[in-house]
Design a protein around this motif. Structure first.
Motif, PDB file in Angstrom:
ATOM      1  N   HIS A  40     -13.004  -2.260  -2.134  1.00  0.00           N
ATOM      2  CA  HIS A  40     -13.306  -1.735  -0.961  1.00  0.00           C
ATOM      3  C   HIS A  40     -11.956  -2.010   0.054  1.00  0.00           C
ATOM      4  O   HIS A  40     -11.445  -3.223   0.124  1.00  0.00           O
ATOM      5  CB  HIS A  40     -14.208  -2.210  -0.053  1.00  0.00           C
ATOM      6  CG  HIS A  40     -14.760  -1.913   1.110  1.00  0.00           C
ATOM      7  ND1 HIS A  40     -15.121  -0.435   1.725  1.00  0.00           N
ATOM      8  CD2 HIS A  40     -14.445  -2.621   2.447  1.00  0.00           C
ATOM      9  CE1 HIS A  40     -15.239  -0.503   2.920  1.00  0.00           C
ATOM     10  NE2 HIS A  40     -14.941  -1.404   3.202  1.00  0.00           N
ATOM     11  N   GLY A  41     -11.311  -1.009   0.697  1.00  0.00           N
ATOM     12  CA  GLY A  41     -10.395  -1.290   1.435  1.00  0.00           C
ATOM     13  C   GLY A  41      -9.131  -0.049   1.116  1.00  0.00           C
ATOM     14  O   GLY A  41      -9.581   0.887   0.214  1.00  0.00           O
ATOM     15  N   SER A  42      -8.264  -0.045   2.072  1.00  0.00           N
ATOM     16  CA  SER A  42      -7.259   1.019   1.750  1.00  0.00           C
ATOM     17  C   SER A  42      -6.106   0.514   0.607  1.00  0.00           C
ATOM     18  O   SER A  42      -5.703  -0.783   0.396  1.00  0.00           O
ATOM     19  CB  SER A  42      -6.481   1.438   3.087  1.00  0.00           C
ATOM     20  OG  SER A  42      -5.882   0.221   3.523  1.00  0.00           O
ATOM     21  N   VAL A 226       4.429   0.176 -11.515  1.00  0.00           N
ATOM     22  CA  VAL A 226       4.399  -0.499  -9.894  1.00  0.00           C
ATOM     23  C   VAL A 226       3.291  -1.313  -9.700  1.00  0.00           C
ATOM     24  O   VAL A 226       2.386  -1.203 -10.195  1.00  0.00           O
ATOM     25  CB  VAL A 226       4.498   1.023  -8.945  1.00  0.00           C
ATOM     26  CG1 VAL A 226       3.137   1.565  -8.980  1.00  0.00           C
ATOM     27  CG2 VAL A 226       4.584   0.450  -7.484  1.00  0.00           C
ATOM     28  N   ASP A 227       3.535  -2.201  -8.455  1.00  0.00           N
ATOM     29  CA  ASP A 227       2.391  -3.242  -8.010  1.00  0.00           C
ATOM     30  C   ASP A 227       1.571  -2.364  -7.282  1.00  0.00           C
ATOM     31  O   ASP A 227       1.761  -1.534  -6.383  1.00  0.00           O
ATOM     32  CB  ASP A 227       3.023  -4.288  -7.112  1.00  0.00           C
ATOM     33  CG  ASP A 227       3.944  -5.044  -7.950  1.00  0.00           C
ATOM     34  OD1 ASP A 227       3.888  -5.094  -9.215  1.00  0.00           O
ATOM     35  OD2 ASP A 227       4.864  -5.682  -7.233  1.00  0.00           O
ATOM     36  N   LEU A 228       0.149  -2.599  -7.405  1.00  0.00           N
ATOM     37  CA  LEU A 228      -0.949  -2.056  -6.852  1.00  0.00           C
ATOM     38  C   LEU A 228      -1.525  -2.852  -5.800  1.00  0.00           C
ATOM     39  O   LEU A 228      -1.904  -4.247  -6.473  1.00  0.00           O
ATOM     40  CB  LEU A 228      -1.779  -1.245  -7.830  1.00  0.00           C
ATOM     41  CG  LEU A 228      -1.268  -0.183  -8.663  1.00  0.00           C
ATOM     42  CD1 LEU A 228      -2.400   0.127  -9.577  1.00  0.00           C
ATOM     43  CD2 LEU A 228      -0.639   0.795  -7.773  1.00  0.00           C
ATOM     44  N   ASN A 229      -1.966  -2.616  -4.767  1.00  0.00           N
ATOM     45  CA  ASN A 229      -2.230  -3.526  -3.980  1.00  0.00           C
ATOM     46  C   ASN A 229      -3.727  -2.833  -2.982  1.00  0.00           C
ATOM     47  O   ASN A 229      -3.774  -1.717  -2.713  1.00  0.00           O
ATOM     48  CB  ASN A 229      -1.408  -3.897  -2.838  1.00  0.00           C
ATOM     49  CG  ASN A 229      -0.045  -4.184  -3.329  1.00  0.00           C
ATOM     50  OD1 ASN A 229      -0.114  -5.680  -3.459  1.00  0.00           O
ATOM     51  ND2 ASN A 229       0.818  -3.711  -3.501  1.00  0.00           N
ATOM     52  N   VAL A 230      -4.573  -3.803  -2.455  1.00  0.00           N
ATOM     53  CA  VAL A 230      -5.675  -3.224  -1.651  1.00  0.00           C
ATOM     54  C   VAL A 230      -5.412  -4.101  -0.347  1.00  0.00           C
ATOM     55  O   VAL A 230      -5.426  -5.194  -0.455  1.00  0.00           O
ATOM     56  CB  VAL A 230      -6.817  -3.289  -2.433  1.00  0.00           C
ATOM     57  CG1 VAL A 230      -7.546  -5.040  -2.873  1.00  0.00           C
ATOM     58  CG2 VAL A 230      -8.211  -2.733  -1.462  1.00  0.00           C
ATOM     59  N   MET A 231      -5.662  -3.377   0.698  1.00  0.00           N
ATOM     60  CA  MET A 231      -5.671  -4.233   2.106  1.00  0.00           C
ATOM     61  C   MET A 231      -7.045  -4.645   2.346  1.00  0.00           C
ATOM     62  O   MET A 231      -7.858  -3.937   2.520  1.00  0.00           O
ATOM     63  CB  MET A 231      -5.136  -3.107   3.196  1.00  0.00           C
ATOM     64  CG  MET A 231      -4.814  -4.074   4.427  1.00  0.00           C
ATOM     65  SD  MET A 231      -4.303  -2.783   5.921  1.00  0.00           S
ATOM     66  CE  MET A 231      -2.992  -1.812   5.081  1.00  0.00           C
ATOM     67  N   ILE A 232      -7.137  -6.124   2.569  1.00  0.00           N
ATOM     68  CA  ILE A 232      -8.393  -6.666   3.021  1.00  0.00           C
ATOM     69  C   ILE A 232      -8.799  -6.576   4.273  1.00  0.00           C
ATOM     70  O   ILE A 232      -9.783  -6.642   4.577  1.00  0.00           O
ATOM     71  CB  ILE A 232      -8.185  -8.145   2.097  1.00  0.00           C
ATOM     72  CG1 ILE A 232      -8.106  -8.071   0.690  1.00  0.00           C
ATOM     73  CG2 ILE A 232      -9.805  -8.883   2.588  1.00  0.00           C
ATOM     74  CD1 ILE A 232      -8.924  -7.135   0.017  1.00  0.00           C
TER      75      ILE A 232
END
Length: 239
Positions: A40-42, A226-232
């Protein structure tokens, strides 16, 4: 004669056995992971010159944000593709941010000046990011108290430079460095962006704002992992 025939036969057999092809185990090819809505998140990426020239027209259709490496303290140089990639991303719908790869040994104030100069005038939707990661060259096999003091002391002077320029900041790190430098206690009010591919840090890391959940991601428009991230914590973003 029979003896000579036997010798020739053995020599031929030996030659054949040496040239017989050997079965080789097939090389396992690592497949990059696609960007998917697992959490869940962007979602967003962080990039540097190692991702090459990026097609941001495509990337902005898949991601919400992008952090670019602005500078690196190991070389004391601006990222080679910062200006090119920024020129392509500046007018995209992506929220943009920047990070500096912090070096434990080089002059921390000079590193901060380099970072601030590299991002000056650029659209920025986040606090600046200090990328501080574990290095065996510095820490050795275990953290020593004098080494911890040296790293934290240099980090302090780097941070003070950012504060003097009225810049807020985020610390990017991994679980080992987070523990070794006791960042939870030394920087209790600073948002933390942590690389954790097991995704089990949410209860261990106060102020967790971004989780990097993959280092071998696959995103259209980028011809490299590439690094993948989710904004908490979306509150860190400045629209």
């Amino acid at each position: 004669m029979f003896r000579n025939f036997l010798i020739v036969t053995l020599l031929l057999f030996s030659a054949c056995s040496r040239t017989k092809p050997v079965d080789v185990e097939p090389v396992q090819v690592r497949e990059p992971k696609p960007l998917s809505k697992l959490y869940h998140g962007s979602y967003g990426i962080d990039v540097s010159e190692f991702q090459g020239e990026i097609d941001f027209d495509t990337v902005e259709q898949l991601c919400d944000f992008c952090f670019m490496r602005a500078s690196a303290g190991t070389r004391m140089l601006v990222d080679n593709l910062l200006e090119y990639n920024y020129s392509k991303a500046e007018y995209s719908s992506l929220r943009l941010g920047y990070y500096h790869y912090f070096n434990y040994v080089n002059d921390p104030e000079a590193q901060a000046d380099l970072f601030l100069s590299a991002v000056e005038g650029k659209r920025n939707n986040f606090p600046l990011v200090i990328d501080i990661e574990h290095s065996e060259n510095i820490f050795g096999q275990s953290m020593r108290s004098n080494t911890q003091f040296q790293v934290l002391n240099n980090l302090y002077f780097f941070v003070e430079k950012l504060k003097a320029a009225n810049q807020s900041f985020i610390i990017y790190t991994n679980k080992r460095t987070y523990m070794d430098l006791d960042l939870g206690n030394n920087y209790p009010d600073v948002p933390i962006w942590i690389a954790d591919y097991a995704c089990d840090v949410s209860n261990e890391t106060p102020n967790l704002c971004i989780r990097q959940f993959c280092c071998d991601g696959m995103v259209d428009g980028i011809d490299a992992d590439v690094d993948l991230n989710v904004m908490i914590d979306p509150s860190i973003a400045k629209d």
